[in-house]
Design an enzyme around this catalytic site. Structure first.
Site, PDB file in Angstrom:
ATOM      1  CG  HIS A 131      60.316  33.179  23.979  1.00 23.79           C
ATOM      2  ND1 HIS A 131      61.509  32.281  23.928  1.00 23.79           N
ATOM      3  CD2 HIS A 131      59.617  31.724  24.432  1.00 23.79           C
ATOM      4  CE1 HIS A 131      61.638  31.109  23.894  1.00 23.79           C
ATOM      5  NE2 HIS A 131      60.443  30.587  24.144  1.00 23.79           N
ATOM      6  CD  GLU A 164      54.521  30.672  29.005  1.00 21.68           C
ATOM      7  OE1 GLU A 164      54.074  31.833  29.601  1.00 21.68           O
ATOM      8  OE2 GLU A 164      55.539  30.042  29.258  1.00 21.68           O
TER       9      GLU A 164
END
Length: 357
Positions: free
Chosen positions: A243, A302
């Protein structure tokens, strides 16, 4: 200045993302204290206390009525819309909603994605949309409109956890887009529609589906390490890891992993599928630390989003739309906050082109 990293573009009371320590705070509450503990309506009461009634019960009632109003637009689902992706069709339906800066306009924007996404999924399967029920909670009604049946309590809690978890996340690309449009006083519908356009991009909201493609390709836990090593050897990205902001594990990943653990078979979770995902996560983290020791590539939101939404019955191409159904609360809250400042967002650029002749 590429990507505006570390540039402060707004002051907000809505959320704080502490990437160094892996913390997400929403209106003074840590994500740990909200996800799985409260419903989506409770978070809306935190995000929009000045615009909406300050109690989750009142918001639940008004949001139910707004879903009924949004459902009228499903009559416009036709062959042309069904040839589009779910996200593009959702964008087209959202564009039909009236604009404004009042409470009714805000509620309609928050309600609509939860109505439109199930209706589009059903229409693509040749099924008629299921009308909303104003007396249900938001997550419960979204699932009922998807399946046409009363959802299990475990499934409702899982979707509520997801909607809460993704409701706001600092000044991400779609939220910043919403604030820019709101600063022009264009209205909530315009701000949300622009934010949805930003969310559609694969670098922002369009990535959870490929996580399932990876799980399908690996197939069994025994294949995980070998498949991952080969993928990294080809220079491929492992979906669901890493991320831009978090330098440690994404706290939203932990919230959704816990939701999956609570979901169980009664809520639609396949135990073998979850075991496969957990094995892949372990092997992927080990391989990433060995292959890229100079980078922090932990599990992100995700990864378990894909498992959770699959278990709840949403098809892969609807995942971005479900994300929008949660994040829209944050979009509207940021738009409202920007409107309250009354300041047009107008940054400067530095010209680096050729000099005038």
């Amino acid at each position: 200045m590429s990507g505006l990293d570390d540039v402060i573009a707004a002051e907000t009371r809505l959320s704080e993302v502490d990437g160094a320590n892996g913390l997400l705070v929403i209106c003074g509450h840590s994500l740990d204290s909200l996800a799985g503990q409260v419903g989506y309506e409770d978070v809306l009461a935190l995000l929009l206390p000045e615009l909406l009634f300050p109690s989750a019960e009142a918001i639940r009632a008004e949001l139910g009525q707004a879903r009924m109003l949004a459902f009228q637009q499903t009559a416009h689902i036709d062959g042309g819309l069904l040839r589009l992706s779910v996200t593009e069709a959702l964008r087209a339906l959202m564009a039909r909603l009236p604009d404004g800066e009042d409470r009714s306009a805000a509620l309609l924007q928050i309600a609509a994605p939860a109505v439109f996404v199930p209706a589009l999924v059903r229409a693509r399967a040749g099924k008629a949309p299921v009308p909303p029920h104003a007396g249900r909670g938001h997550a419960e009604d979204m699932l009922a409109m998807l399946t046409g049946a009363q959802p299990a309590p475990e499934a409702v809690r899982a979707l509520d956890t997801y909607l809460v978890t993704v409701s706001d996340h600092g000044l991400n690309a779609s939220t910043f887009t919403a604030r820019v449009v709101a600063s022009t006083r264009a209205g909530y519908a315009s701000a949300v529609l622009a934010a949805l356009g930003a969310l559609k991009g694969p670098l922002h909201g369009g990535a959870p589906g490929p996580v399932l493609d990876m799980l399908d390709a690996i197939g069994t836990p025994a294949n995980a390490a070998r498949w991952i090593e080969a993928a990294l050897g080809r220079g491929e990205r492992l979906m669901g890891f890493g991320h831009r902001i978090y330098r440690v594990r994404d706290p939203r990943a932990d919230a959704l992993k816990s939701a999956l653990g609570r979901l169980g078979a009664a809520g639609g979770m396949d135990a073998a599928r979850l075991a496969l995902a957990e094995a892949i996560e372990r092997d992927a983290l080990t391989a990433l630390r060995a292959a890229k020791p100079d980078r922090v590539l932990e599990t992100n939101v995700e990864y378990f989003t894909a498992l959770l939404l699959e278990a709840l019955g949403f098809p892969r191409d609807a995942f971005t739309g479900v994300f929008a159904a949660g994040r829209v609360g944050g979009w509207v809250a940021h738009a409202h906050e920007q409107i309250e400042t009354g300041r047009l967002i107008r940054p400067q650029s530095r010209y680096v082109g050729p000099k005038a002749a």
